[in-house]
Motif scaffolding. Structure first.
Motif, mmCIF file in Angstrom:
data_model
loop_
_atom_site.group_PDB
_atom_site.id
_atom_site.type_symbol
_atom_site.label_atom_id
_atom_site.label_comp_id
_atom_site.label_asym_id
_atom_site.label_seq_id
_atom_site.Cartn_x
_atom_site.Cartn_y
_atom_site.Cartn_z
ATOM 1 N N ALA A 87 4.897 9.321 -6.757
ATOM 2 C CA ALA A 87 4.593 8.172 -5.908
ATOM 3 C C ALA A 87 4.928 6.862 -6.622
ATOM 4 O O ALA A 87 5.456 5.925 -6.007
ATOM 5 C CB ALA A 87 3.123 8.200 -5.499
ATOM 6 N N ASP A 119 7.610 4.162 -5.389
ATOM 7 C CA ASP A 119 7.165 2.790 -5.145
ATOM 8 C C ASP A 119 8.032 1.787 -5.909
ATOM 9 O O ASP A 119 8.415 0.736 -5.371
ATOM 10 C CB ASP A 119 5.701 2.651 -5.571
ATOM 11 N N SER A 127 3.805 -6.204 -4.132
ATOM 12 C CA SER A 127 3.503 -4.769 -4.071
ATOM 13 C C SER A 127 3.600 -4.313 -2.620
ATOM 14 O O SER A 127 3.476 -5.118 -1.686
ATOM 15 C CB SER A 127 2.117 -4.462 -4.640
ATOM 16 N N THR A 128 3.824 -3.013 -2.429
ATOM 17 C CA THR A 128 3.920 -2.434 -1.088
ATOM 18 C C THR A 128 2.562 -1.895 -0.670
ATOM 19 O O THR A 128 1.558 -2.081 -1.360
ATOM 20 C CB THR A 128 4.955 -1.305 -1.076
ATOM 21 N N VAL A 164 1.666 1.139 -0.718
ATOM 22 C CA VAL A 164 1.223 2.170 -1.669
ATOM 23 C C VAL A 164 0.379 1.534 -2.768
ATOM 24 O O VAL A 164 -0.672 2.048 -3.154
ATOM 25 C CB VAL A 164 2.440 2.919 -2.250
ATOM 26 N N GLU A 217 3.720 -3.102 -9.065
ATOM 27 C CA GLU A 217 4.076 -4.400 -8.516
ATOM 28 C C GLU A 217 5.209 -5.003 -9.323
ATOM 29 O O GLU A 217 5.332 -4.763 -10.535
ATOM 30 C CB GLU A 217 2.865 -5.346 -8.485
#
Length: 437
Positions: free
Chosen positions: A41, A45, A138-139, A141, A145
């Motif tokens: 993940a 990301d 950041s997204t 998820v 960042e």
């Protein structure tokens, strides 16, 4: 690229599961798979952050800030990505603001633009340099960042409080000056000067009839008035070391500069000519008293670079230099700071001499913290001694006012936050009573 707190929380949970696997073996396998999924993940990301995130950022602010006032700064952000972003914005503020933990958080949907606003309150005049904008993106998820740096340096000059000046101007236009504490002074008669006595003719105002002269001449005589002549008023600013004392983060010199700026505007607005003189151990800047359209800008520029010195102010240089610079009798508002009665005694002969040739109003500062301390209750013998000393200092300030009055000099003791309003009120009162010269 930075890992977020969410990543470390998930890492801690996975590690705890693996540790618990010592007692219960299936938990160890769950912990292992959790770590694998966490790494996958994080990698996904990071790839999204560096491949799909597109952002624009800029800073908007005025080229001049107003001293002691809240000045707005706007951060404009535009999300050009196809996904929603969470943001943490850090603006590199000028060193004079002494704020090193400033940040703002927000969220932008895909294709959205918005502004994030904040205000700064400068307490020292001069040039303020803004640095870069740092935006941590950041997204959804939220495991990593990305830091984006936008080079938007800017230099802003901090001038005396022109926002206070605009506020006064607006309230003067709407006739709401009482909201600022400006009093209305109304006396019988009008603001004109007597010129001559003449014979009454039809159409003259019967209120101007001079009954004594009429009785002597056996026919009606009236007083003739002319409009009051424009008078010269000067802000005389002491920039010696005693003006370095501060209240609320601003020095007494800064308060005096703000007050003199508004006072000059009021004087010009009331058809007087305003000027500025500064001094410490030597004469400083001089702006001749005028009522021209550009006079306020000249006064503003002269006050912009004014700084306190570390020496004792020399009042003996005032009279000869004022006589050289100012040709006619004028009204002077002296902004200074007398800490005790002995400091006044040293300067009193020079103040008397200046007052003989001009009209002088001496403005100095009340110690607000000292006054607040004297109002506190006494608990022990040490408090008693401290209260006696504080009350003695407060008494000496009142003694300064009475001594000035005994010598024919007008005095004004005021707190820094009330300085501007009190000076304007005293000026309006003295002008209405024809006491300026």
């Amino acid at each position: 690229m930075f890992l977020t707190s969410r990543f470390y929380i998930v890492m801690a949970v996975a590690s705890a599961l693996m540790a618990a696997g010592v007692a219960y073996s299936p938990l160890f396998l769950v912990g292992q798979w959790s770590l694998v999924l966490l790494v996958m993940a994080v990698v996904a990301d990071i790839l999204v952050l560096y491949s799909q995130v597109r952002l624009k950022a800029s800073r908007l602010c005025a080229s001049r800030f107003s001293l002691g006032d809240d000045n707005e700064v706007r951060i404009r952000l535009a999300n050009l990505s196809s996904l929603a972003l969470r943001l943490k914005v850090i603006d590199e503020l000028p060193i004079q603001l002494q704020n090193r933990d400033f940040s703002m958080r927000g969220q932008l949907d895909k294709g959205e633009s918005r502004e994030m606003n904040y205000s700064v309150r400068p307490l020292v005049r001069g040039e303020y340099s803004f640095g870069d904008l740092l935006v941590f993106v950041s997204t959804g998820v939220g495991l990593a960042e990305r830091r984006l740096r936008f080079a938007v340096p800017a230099t802003v000059k901090v001038y005396p409080s022109f926002l206070m000046l605009r506020q006064y101007e607006l309230m003067a236009t709407t006739d709401n000056l009482s909201e600022m504490g400006i009093k209305r002074v109304r006396l019988a008669g009008n603001n004109t000067e007597f010129e001559q006595i003449k014979d009454y003719v039809q159409g003259d105002d019967y209120r101007t009839i001079n009954w004594k002269a009429s009785a002597r001449r056996s026919h009606l005589m009236v007083n003739v008035y002319e409009d009051e002549r424009s008078q010269q008023v000067f802000s005389l600013i002491d920039k010696g070391r005693l003006m370095q004392q501060s209240f609320g983060g601003m020095t007494f010199l800064e308060y005096s500069i703000n007050a003199s700026l508004v006072f000059s505007y009021v004087a010009i607005h009331r058809q007087d000519k305003a000027g500025v003189i500064t001094f410490d151990d030597k004469m400083g800047s001089f702006v001749p008293a005028e009522r021209s359209s550009g006079q306020m800008q000249r006064i503003l520029e002269s006050l912009y670079a004014l700084q306190t010195s570390f020496g004792e102010s020399d009042y003996s240089i005032l009279c000869p230099n004022v006589d050289r610079l100012v040709g006619r009798r004028s009204f002077f508002v002296l902004y200074t700071n007398f800490t005790d009665f002995s400091s006044l005694e040293r300067q009193l002969p020079y103040l008397r001499l200046l007052n003989q040739r001009h009209r002088l109003l001496v403005v100095f500062f009340e110690d607000v913290e000292l006054s607040g301390f004297t109002a506190t209750p006494v608990h022990d013998i040490e408090d008693c001694y401290q209260h006696v000393i504080a009350e003695k200092l407060a008494y000496e300030r009142r003694l300064i006012i009475s001594t000035l009055k005994q010598n024919g000099i007008y005095g004004l003791l005021t707190s820094p936050q009330r300085l501007t309003v009190d000076v304007i009120n005293r000026y309006v009162e003295m002008k209405t009573r024809h006491l300026l010269v």
